[in-house]
Design a protein around this motif. Sequence first.
Motif, PDB file in Angstrom:
ATOM      1  N   MET A   1      -0.441   7.165   5.139  1.00 49.22           N
ATOM      2  CA  MET A   1      -0.035   6.439   3.956  1.00 49.22           C
ATOM      3  C   MET A   1       0.504   5.070   4.363  1.00 49.22           C
ATOM      4  O   MET A   1       1.287   4.959   5.292  1.00 49.22           O
ATOM      5  N   SER A   2       0.102   4.077   3.652  1.00 44.12           N
ATOM      6  CA  SER A   2       0.533   2.714   3.927  1.00 44.12           C
ATOM      7  C   SER A   2       1.696   2.337   3.008  1.00 44.12           C
ATOM      8  O   SER A   2       1.636   2.559   1.804  1.00 44.12           O
ATOM      9  N   ILE A   3       2.728   1.792   3.598  1.00 41.95           N
ATOM     10  CA  ILE A   3       3.880   1.353   2.811  1.00 41.95           C
ATOM     11  C   ILE A   3       3.699  -0.126   2.492  1.00 41.95           C
ATOM     12  O   ILE A   3       3.613  -0.957   3.389  1.00 41.95           O
ATOM     13  N   THR A   4       3.652  -0.414   1.207  1.00 43.25           N
ATOM     14  CA  THR A   4       3.460  -1.795   0.781  1.00 43.25           C
ATOM     15  C   THR A   4       4.800  -2.512   0.661  1.00 43.25           C
ATOM     16  O   THR A   4       5.861  -1.881   0.591  1.00 43.25           O
ATOM     17  N   GLU A   5       4.723  -3.801   0.605  1.00 47.57           N
ATOM     18  CA  GLU A   5       5.922  -4.629   0.404  1.00 47.57           C
ATOM     19  C   GLU A   5       6.591  -4.274  -0.924  1.00 47.57           C
ATOM     20  O   GLU A   5       7.822  -4.237  -1.018  1.00 47.57           O
ATOM     21  N   GLU A   6       5.792  -3.970  -1.932  1.00 50.57           N
ATOM     22  CA  GLU A   6       6.342  -3.606  -3.246  1.00 50.57           C
ATOM     23  C   GLU A   6       7.160  -2.324  -3.181  1.00 50.57           C
ATOM     24  O   GLU A   6       8.215  -2.213  -3.806  1.00 50.57           O
ATOM     25  N   ILE A   7       6.692  -1.345  -2.417  1.00 47.23           N
ATOM     26  CA  ILE A   7       7.433  -0.088  -2.257  1.00 47.23           C
ATOM     27  C   ILE A   7       8.758  -0.354  -1.541  1.00 47.23           C
ATOM     28  O   ILE A   7       9.806   0.155  -1.947  1.00 47.23           O
ATOM     29  N   LEU A   8       8.716  -1.138  -0.488  1.00 45.68           N
ATOM     30  CA  LEU A   8       9.944  -1.457   0.249  1.00 45.68           C
ATOM     31  C   LEU A   8      10.960  -2.169  -0.640  1.00 45.68           C
ATOM     32  O   LEU A   8      12.146  -1.830  -0.626  1.00 45.68           O
ATOM     33  N   ILE A   9      10.499  -3.117  -1.426  1.00 49.51           N
ATOM     34  CA  ILE A   9      11.394  -3.855  -2.318  1.00 49.51           C
ATOM     35  C   ILE A   9      11.987  -2.922  -3.369  1.00 49.51           C
ATOM     36  O   ILE A   9      13.179  -3.010  -3.686  1.00 49.51           O
ATOM     37  N   ALA A  10      11.178  -2.002  -3.887  1.00 50.35           N
ATOM     38  CA  ALA A  10      11.676  -1.047  -4.882  1.00 50.35           C
ATOM     39  C   ALA A  10      12.805  -0.203  -4.293  1.00 50.35           C
ATOM     40  O   ALA A  10      13.829   0.028  -4.959  1.00 50.35           O
ATOM     41  N   TYR A  11      12.640   0.249  -3.062  1.00 54.02           N
ATOM     42  CA  TYR A  11      13.694   1.044  -2.425  1.00 54.02           C
ATOM     43  C   TYR A  11      14.919   0.201  -2.074  1.00 54.02           C
ATOM     44  O   TYR A  11      16.045   0.674  -2.158  1.00 54.02           O
TER      45      TYR A  11
END
Length: 78
Positions: A1-11
């Motif tokens: 699974m690839s972690i996107t910049e959007e996912i990181l920002i959401a967390y």
Amino acid sequence: MSITEEILIAYQKKLGQRIKEIRESKELSQLDVASICDYDKTTISRIENGRTNITLKTLVTLALAMEVDISKLFEFGD
């Protein structure tokens, strides 16, 4: 699974909001926490607004400053 910049920002935002909730429940100001941690008030503001990717050292420092177990910082409720 690839972690996107959007996912990181959401967390980052979820974590920041949780830190803010805990700080406010302890009736601490951003300046209070900043002083205890030896940080600038703007650093606490950036963390709470999810604008910075904080380190484990910072997480531990914040948890100790607010007198909570570090696991409480990750109780996002979702």
